[in-house]
Design an enzyme around this catalytic site. Structure first.
Site, short mmCIF file in Angstrom:
data_model
loop_
_atom_site.label_atom_id
_atom_site.label_comp_id
_atom_site.label_asym_id
_atom_site.label_seq_id
_atom_site.Cartn_x
_atom_site.Cartn_y
_atom_site.Cartn_z
N ASN A 272 -11.20 14.15 -14.28
CA ASN A 272 -10.23 14.44 -13.22
C ASN A 272 -9.86 15.92 -13.21
OD1 ASN A 272 -8.74 13.12 -11.11
ND2 ASN A 272 -6.88 13.68 -12.20
N GLY B 194 -6.38 8.48 -9.93
CA GLY B 194 -5.29 8.00 -9.07
C GLY B 194 -5.14 6.49 -9.17
N THR C 28 0.86 -1.18 0.00
CA THR C 28 0.00 0.00 0.00
C THR C 28 0.90 1.23 0.00
OG1 THR C 28 -1.90 1.04 1.03
CG2 THR C 28 -0.36 -0.05 2.54
N ASP D 93 -6.88 -4.82 -7.18
CA ASP D 93 -7.87 -3.77 -6.86
C ASP D 93 -9.00 -3.73 -7.90
OD1 ASP D 93 -6.82 -2.82 -4.50
OD2 ASP D 93 -5.59 -1.27 -5.46
N LYS E 22 3.26 0.95 -4.09
CA LYS E 22 2.61 0.18 -5.18
C LYS E 22 3.35 0.28 -6.52
CE LYS E 22 -2.14 -0.02 -3.48
NZ LYS E 22 -3.55 0.22 -3.77
#
Ligand code: NDP
Length: 285
Positions: A155, A133, A67, A107, A71
């Site tokens: 974004n 992100g 994390t 994810d 990553k």
């Protein structure tokens, strides 16, 4: 017969990492399946990642989660990458295969599984993703690889948003588009699936919601949020009020944890146990 006092080790490296709830969920699943595994939550500073990855090999750990802030940097220490992890350019799960470290990104796969569990398919769909992100990249690439027709990335930061849209356009069969997020964003009428992949609404700012025109959400849309703490976000409440089918971030968290469990142990994960453990952890039951 000699008794075995050694557990198999997995865990998470991050900084900050103290409040990461993954260990409780994974250990509940190990207990349920009678597996002698331990999940260690380990604080690893940015500059110590190389040494920590050497420790994965030295300790014979079965694998780790990564994390913040590891990553992307972890790629330098891996032997092999999945297709999605290579395109995304980030890894959240490492599997130690007899000393060879394999990098995967679960994810986006966890997100897709959570949607499918609610009967929502991304194939041929027009998708709008708020944010660009890490979570948005994983979700965008997996939706594209799973056959989405068009993905619009919305974004504030133009460079980050354009990069993700281009990645989707050039590396997958889906169309990738970028829209700069200025003021209140109106959701295009033909949108099938709307995803909040920003951190807006995350605890402690639970009364915040992404700046969109909520009246442009139609009842036929599926609306999903990556924010899982608290899972009943204002964003989802607003969407639900307009008749959209909503999917919260807890499902994604549990499903990616389940995929990691299976990658490390080779055993099918008890997803319900994992979900229930998370709900208890967040005081939801
Ligand atoms: P990043 O820091 O990589 O990205 C954050 C994104 O949010 C950026 O695109 C940023 O835009 C955008 N953003 C931040 N604040 C605002 C705002 N006020 N208005 C509009 N956009 C904003 O974070 P991650 O992608 O790693 O994480 C995002 C969320 O996903 C977090 O809440 C995290 O907890 C959640 N998450 C959930 C998982 C699950 O299993 N449910 C798994 C992984 C993450 P800009 O580029 O313009 O700054």
């Amino acid at each position: 017969m000699a008794k075995n006092y050694r557990s198999e080790l997995v865990g998470v490296f991050g900084c900050p990492v103290d409040e990461n709830p993954t260990g409780v969920m994974e250990e509940a699943a190990f207990a349920k399946m009678g597996l002698d595994y331990r999940y260690l939550t380990i604080k690893v500073e940015k500059e110590d990642l190389g040494r920590a990855m050497n420790a994965v090999r030295a300790f014979g750990m079965k694998g780790v989660n990564l994390t913040i802030p590891h990553k992307v940097n972890v790629l330098a220490y891996l032997d092999e990458l999945s297709e999605a992890a290579e395109i995304i350019g980030a890894v959240n799960t490492v599997v130690n295969r007899n000393g060879k470290l394999f990098g995967e990104n679960t994810d986006g796969k966890g997100f897709l599984t959570a949607l499918k569990k609610e009967g929502i398919e991304v194939r041929k769909k027009k998708i709008v993703i708020l944010g660009a992100g890490g979570a948005a990249r994983a979700i965008g690439v997996e939706c594209a690889l799973d056959g989405a027709f068009k993905i619009t990335v919305v974004n504030r930061n133009e460079d980050r948003g354009m990069e993700l849209a281009e990645l989707i356009e050039t590396r997958t069969n889906a169309a990738g588009r970028f829209e700069k997020w200025e003021g209140s964003y109106s959701i295009p009428e033909d949108t099938d699936i709307l995803i909040n992949a920003t951190c807006v609404g995350l605890y402690p700012n639970i009364s915040d919601k992404p700046n969109i025109n909520y009246d442009t959400i139609r009842s036929g849309m599926a609306v999903s949020d990556v924010v899982f703490n608290d899972p009943n976000t204002r964003f989802l409440q607003e969407a639900g009020r307009r008749g959209a089918k909503t999917v919260n971030g807890l499902g994604m968290l549990a499903q990616q944890g389940a995929l990691n469990f299976t990658l490390w142990t080779g055993v099918c994960a008890p997803v319900e146990v994992m979900e229930d453990t998370l709900k208890k952890e967040f005081g939801l039951c």
